[in-house]
Design an enzyme around this catalytic site. Structure first.
Site, PDB file in Angstrom:
ATOM      1  N   ARG A   1       4.870   6.740   6.379  1.00 33.51           N
ATOM      2  CA  ARG A   1       4.865   5.377   5.454  1.00 33.51           C
ATOM      3  C   ARG A   1       4.683   3.964   6.183  1.00 33.51           C
ATOM      4  NH1 ARG A   1       8.335   4.132   0.606  1.00 33.51           N
ATOM      5  NH2 ARG A   1       8.824   1.755   1.057  1.00 33.51           N
TER       6      ARG A   1
ATOM      7  N   GLU B   1       3.206   5.977  -9.680  1.00 31.14           N
ATOM      8  CA  GLU B   1       3.930   5.764 -10.907  1.00 31.14           C
ATOM      9  C   GLU B   1       3.623   4.318 -11.482  1.00 31.14           C
ATOM     10  OE1 GLU B   1       8.313   6.264 -11.173  1.00 31.14           O
ATOM     11  OE2 GLU B   1       8.348   6.875  -9.359  1.00 31.14           O
TER      12      GLU B   1
ATOM     13  N   LYS C   1       9.822  -4.282  -5.975  1.00 25.40           N
ATOM     14  CA  LYS C   1       9.462  -4.538  -7.130  1.00 25.40           C
ATOM     15  C   LYS C   1      10.455  -5.692  -7.629  1.00 25.40           C
ATOM     16  CE  LYS C   1       9.006  -3.278 -11.848  1.00 25.40           C
ATOM     17  NZ  LYS C   1       9.097  -2.063 -12.689  1.00 25.40           N
TER      18      LYS C   1
END
Lengths: 693, 524
Positions: free
Chosen positions: B237, B22, B247
């Protein structure tokens, strides 16, 4: 804060002294701290006020921010709703609104349209009570990239309502209401209320990159079914220079509409019916009595026509037989129809050769004969609806807005061109389902066509938003400014004209020694493409309403706004990547991989802006059908490119070894985009490009 | 089957993968694994890999993220076969949504976002409304006639964990980075992802484990639309200890002034790692070693740092630099001693080249390489113990200390003897002569605890766990002749690996310590 180190209260001196208890001291200290804290806050507020960042934290500004965000969203929604409404109107066949037909969509972003919509939304938001105001967006700004000049007319309207507001204030108010958009870098008020628009360069660069990756995209417009009528020579006669203009202009418009994704039907309205066929058929029957079983070897239809004409004028018996043939043709007698078809076929083969040379394709031959059976129906409908009036034995039709009535039925009961044109128009709408009719016919037919359109409108055939255009054009003049003729005074045969063009182009190329450098095939390709390209371009680059002077010398000049110059310019641009040893695939790959196009140099940016105007120009041409605007654009693009190329290094080579030292990939992509847009323009103009010349 | 045939006709059996970030943030070490797996898998099978910006959420996208992502992919050494955007397919996606409605597989719902949250959300009362009604409402959504949040398009499918009818489209009156003001309905990840994979003829849709729960809806949707269905594979992951990668949390660290920016070398964003001097091969090797397993793993930074050392050891030329200089004057340097010495870039492989360094009677050594007091086990210079100078061919012996008025040591005066004739010293130390100063930034772990985000480990929150000494700046001395560009990497002999920071200027070089020479051994 040094000056308020000890701001102890002065009005309680009694408390100060040796007797002051620890508790009191503590209390004073606390108060002092409090006071210091207040002063500190006041001081910082003052600082913020001075630096212009006041209220950045308090609740008021949160409220303002919330409202501002909400306002942004509402404005955005207005834009969406408005477009949806227009689309719905367009779909339900509402009037052919100009904005509706050019709305920007998925394909190329037409900057002009997108900006017009932005300003339109902004003006509505800023002046909600005002009727629709033209946004007056144009790309002529000397200071910004685009300019919106709506403020002045708004000031005038406000004044009429008794509101006084300066143009600059109006402009600022509009700017405040412009919805956020990725394509706008910034807006500023200039001079007497002009709004300069600075386009976001990153956005522009990405558009150019997409152009290289995906090809020059067509602006998205609502799809229409278009019937375009052009060329239209007469069977058994030769095409002359008069047909040239209709063919060239019509073909170019059809190509443009194809490019925009319309459903285009090209009709060649041949003159294939009438009394002249009587003598041709009679002559054919005499000369080739077994034409029913054997196809007669007619090669020179022109001579054949002359022979039969001679007999028709001199031989009474022949003349009688000729008239007889007309009657039999009109009653569709089998043998006579066969003879007629033979003659038409020979003629059409001749035309086809010319179309092939001119790179004109897809024309459907559909002559006057096609409409014969339909004329009766038209007359019946018009009679029943009570549109026809008796006039001295004729039946004529008037319509609002036209002075000349149409003669639908002659006094002898026969039909006229008016009748067949009405029948053709009705057929195109009702059978072909067209919602846009275009007639590329010389300007002399203007009044006639206006009458046909007006009567069709009166008959209700144009209901539902059918658009009708007469694309007129002026006559072709010779260099003596008189009607274009041969030296002997005959009309110029198109074949001869094309041959001469090729011969002259060949001379030109030889003069420049190109025959030494090009292979025989390349030379032949060059001379033909240059010749036909120049003939077409000379025609298309002039305002079609004016007459134009046919001059081989001018059209083959390789300086100025000519195809010779532009084709050469394109080969030069293409040779740049060859010199940089880059294949078109490598350039495409670079664009795909996201090589950024830098628009740092003034000339790079100038070129980019011209490139991005392509959709705007195309859309504008569909509105007025003046192809010369596209030619002007092509010429401007070419000269802008030259400016860019003169100022910006694309490929650096070692002077001694000739080895490529440095290739500026961003600029190579600009070259590629230019070549693509130019190629697309030539494509629309129907001009074949050349690899070398 | 026909879709598979068609797919094979178009791909000719070639492996096609994609990296679908994204574009709303900065890539971090976790993404490196995704990049490595997708690009690496394609490369290993002679296939191709797309970079697809999954830009379905218009609110979060900024130009800089698009550029930054591509920059990092390229930095890691990969070239996308093509760069695409989910938004490229908005028209097709919308068309398919209409088809799903017509097939009775999707419907417009008016439940509020908070009503459908959680596991046991009530079923939608609008689930069985007529298709024609949904279609009209969906058009109305697209045309801006319905308020934001007042309607969504939902798919009639139940996800693995029992969640019903995921949302396919929602209304947002927000312009999009690429489609401008064209849309006010935007598709969700659930709806977009598999359809874009299918459109790009992806063969292996590789994603992290948490998307396992979406696998059945992935397959359901491709089949419902009746198009080619790629195969989804999940892998574990990658999480890094002593790090935060969210973020929002990094933004907090920046606004609190605890780190300088997104590429502060103490962070684990890819730009930070580049700035700190981590070579891309090391990151790729690291990811490759983790392998393509399903297990979710938490890795200690040591493991990555060890890969970095392995790469730098054979790629970063050695130079001498003194981080804490102490002036040394050689009082008896022979007049014929060379003013310049040739020093190999890689002492174990002299054929790889050499550079020249100045030498002279005035040199600088590391202050810690001298001790005024004799100490057992200390092998370097003391008043009674000589030490060798690396590459110079001399052994030095203390003559006397020079101290200033306050008693601080300012200089050593020494005598020298050629190494051939002198007694063999216990150690050789590095030095510089006619040096120039440079700035050296030394980094330590940003967080003191392994899991700074774990409330049990760090009750005060991750901000409270920041190590205030994680960054120190010293002025060091390097050979005056050393020239270097940004991101050039060196081994400062006996000190560590260093990389030139973008802050470096012509006048003043700035180095970041990438890693120490060995895992922190505590040796001094």
């Amino acid at each position: 804060m040094h000056d308020v180190r000890h701001p102890l209260p002065h009005h309680q001196p009694a408390a100060l002294g040796n007797t002051m208890s620890a508790e009191q001291l503590e209390q004073y200290n606390r108060r002092a701290e409090q006071a210091e804290e207040e002063i500190r806050q006041l001081h910082s507020t003052l600082q913020k006020l001075l630096s212009g960042s006041a209220n950045s934290n308090d609740t008021d500004s949160e409220e303002v921010a919330r409202l501002r965000a909400e306002n942004q969203k509402l404005r955005y929604r207005v834009g969406i709703l408005r477009r949806a409404t227009e689309e719905e109107q367009a779909k339900s066949g509402g009037a052919h609104s100009k904005t509706g037909s050019t709305a920007m969509a998925g394909g190329a972003q037409c900057l002009f349209v997108a900006l017009s919509e932005l300003f339109s939304a902004a003006i509505r938001a800023a002046f909600p009570d005002m009727d629709e105001v033209a946004t007056a967006v144009n790309s002529n700004s000397r200071f910004g990239d685009y300019q919106c000049n709506a403020a002045l007319p708004i000031v005038k309207r406000l004044k009429d309502k008794g509101v006084k507001m300066s143009p600059r204030d109006v402009a600022q108010k509009i700017i405040d209401c412009v919805p956020s958009s990725p394509l706008v870098e910034r807006l500023e008020v200039a001079g007497a209320g002009f709004i300069n628009v600075f386009v976001n360069k990153t956005f522009a660069a990405e558009q150019l990159r997409l152009m290289i990756v995906g090809g020059v995209p067509a602006p998205t417009v609502p799809r229409r079914r278009v019937v375009i009528d052009y060329s239209s020579p007469n069977i058994a006669k030769e095409m002359h220079v008069g047909h040239l203009r209709s063919t060239i202009i019509g073909d170019s418009i059809a190509r443009l509409l194809d490019f925009l994704g319309h459903d285009v039907l090209r009709i060649n309205h041949l003159g294939d019916w009438g009394t002249q066929f009587g003598m041709l058929i009679a002559h054919l029957a005499d000369k080739f009595p077994n034409f029913r079983t054997e196809t007669p070897p007619i090669t020179d239809l022109q001579a054949f026509y002359k022979e039969s004409k001679k007999r028709f004028d001199e031989d009474e018996a022949f003349k009688k037989r000729a008239y007889d043939c007309v009657v039999r043709l009109q009653s569709y007698e089998e043998d006579i129809i066969k003879a007629w078809k033979l003659i038409c076929a020979v003629s059409e083969r001749e035309f086809e050769k010319i179309y092939e040379r001119l790179n004109v394709h897809g024309l459907v031959p559909r002559g006057e004969s096609f409409y014969q059976s339909r004329m009766q129906g038209v007359v019946q409908q018009l009679t029943e609806a009570g549109f026809l009036e008796e006039d001295d034995g004729r039946k004529i039709m008037f319509a609002p807005g036209c002075d000349l009535p149409l003669t639908v039925v002659k006094s002898d009961g026969g039909f006229t061109y008016d009748t067949s044109d009405m029948a053709a128009l009705r057929q195109r709408i009702q059978e072909e389902r067209a919602d846009w009719l275009i007639y590329v016919v010389d300007a002399g037919q203007g009044a006639h066509l206006q009458s046909v359109f007006a009567c069709a409108r009166r008959a209700g055939w144009l209901d539902g938003g059918v658009r009708c255009d007469h694309v007129g054009f002026g006559v072709v003049l010779g260099e003596d400014k008189k009607k274009f003729k041969t030296r002997s005074g005959d009309t110029v045969r198109l074949v001869d004209l094309l041959d001469e063009g090729v011969r002259r182009a060949q001379e030109k190329l030889r003069e420049k020694g190109r025959d030494q450098e090009l292979t025989a095939d390349e030379l032949r390709e060059a001379q033909e493409n240059v010749a036909y390209g120049c003939i077409k371009y000379a025609d298309l680059s002039h305002n079609r309403n004016h007459e134009y002077v046919f001059s081989f010398d001018k059209m083959l000049d390789d300086r100025g706004n000519t195809a010779a110059y532009l084709l050469y310019a394109l080969t030069r641009i293409r040779s740049i990547s060859r010199r940089a040893q880059l294949t078109p695939e490598q350039l495409l790959e670079a664009a795909r991989a996201g090589t950024a196009i830098q628009l740092l140099h003034e000339k790079e940016w100038k070129l980019a802006r011209v490139l991005l105007r392509f959709p705007e120009v195309v859309v504008r041409v569909t509105e007025d059908l003046f192809i010369h605007s596209l030619c002007d654009y092509l010429y401007e693009l070419s000269t802008t490119f030259t400016e860019f190329y003169d100022n910006c290094y694309c490929v650096e080579k070692d002077r001694q070894t000739g080895e490529v030292v440095n290739v500026n990939m961003s600029r190579m992509l600009l070259c590629e985009a230019t070549a693509q847009v130019m190629t697309r323009c030539f494509d629309i103009l129907g001009i074949k490009t050349v690899q070398k010349m | 089957m026909k879709h598979m045939e068609n797919h094979l006709k178009q791909t000719k059996g070639q492996v096609r993968t994609r990296f679908p970030p994204e574009p709303n943030g900065i890539l971090h070490i976790g993404h490196a694994k995704a990049i490595n797996i997708n690009f690496g898998y394609a490369a290993a099978h002679n296939g191709i890999c797309f970079l697809r910006y999954d830009d379905t959420n218009p609110e979060k996208e900024e130009e800089k993220f698009f550029v930054g992502i591509l920059d990092m992919v390229k930095w890691l050494g990969y070239t996308p076969y093509d760069i695409t955007h989910s938004s490229d397919y908005f028209d097709q996606l919308y068309e398919w949504a209409c088809e799903l409605i017509n097939k009775g597989l999707a419907y417009v719902c008016h439940q509020k976002a908070e009503e459908v949250k959680g596991i046991n959300a009530p079923p939608s009362p609008w689930r069985d409304r007529p298709a024609a009604e949904s279609l009209q409402l969906f058009h109305d959504m697209k045309n801006g006639k319905i308020d934001e949040g007042a309607a969504t398009l939902r798919l009639k499918v139940t996800l693995e964990e029992g969640k019903q009818d995921p949302v396919a489209y929602r209304i947002k009156f927000v312009p999009h980075h690429r489609t401008g003001d064209r849309w006010c309905v935007y598709p969700t990840y659930d709806y977009t992802h598999c359809l874009c994979d299918s459109l790009e003829n992806i063969t292996h849709s590789l994603c992290t484990k948490e998307f396992q729960a979406r696998r059945s809806s992935y397959y359901w949707l491709c089949n419902a639309v009746d198009i080619y269905c790629p195969v989804q594979w999940e892998y574990g992951r990658l999480n890094m200890s002593y790090a935060v990668v969210s973020k929002r949390k990094i933004a907090k660290l920046i606004t609190e002034g605890l780190v300088a920016d997104w590429d502060d070398p103490r962070l684990f964003t890819l730009t930070a790692l580049r700035r700190r001097g981590f070579p891309p091969q090391a990151i790729n090797n690291f990811c490759a070693k983790l392998g393509l397993t399903g297990a979710q793993i938490v890795i200690d930074p040591e493991m990555l740092e060890s890969e970095v050392r392995d790469v730098l050891n054979v790629s970063a030329p050695r130079v001498m630099a003194v981080l804490e200089p102490l002036k040394v004057t050689i009082t008896n340097l022979p007049s014929d001693a060379p003013a310049q010495l040739e020093v190999p870039d890689f002492p174990s492989e002299p054929q790889r080249g050499a550079h020249r360094v100045a030498f002279g009677s005035e040199i600088y050594i590391e202050a810690s390489d001298y001790r005024a007091a004799e100490e057992k086990g200390y092998r370097r210079l003391t008043p009674g113990q000589s030490v060798g100078l690396r590459h110079a061919g001399f052994v030095i012996q203390l003559e006397r200390e020079v101290r200033d008025a306050s008693g601080a040591l300012t200089e050593l005066r020494v005598t020298c003897q050629p190494v051939a004739t002198a007694a063999k010293p216990k150690a050789f130390i590095h030095w510089v002569a006619s040096p120039r100063p440079c700035e050296v930034r030394l980094y330590d772990r940003l967080f003191r605890h392994k899991n700074p985000e774990d409330a049990a480990e760090v009750p005060g929150g991750f901000l409270s766990d920041v190590n205030p000494d994680s960054r120190t700046v010293v002025t060091a001395l390097i050979d005056g002749g050393l020239r270097a560009k940004v991101y050039d990497k060196f081994q400062f002999e006996r000190v560590g690996f260093f990389s030139v920071d973008p802050d470096a200027t012509e006048q003043k070089l700035v180095f970041n310590r990438t890693v120490t020479l060995k895992e922190d051994t505590g040796k001094n």
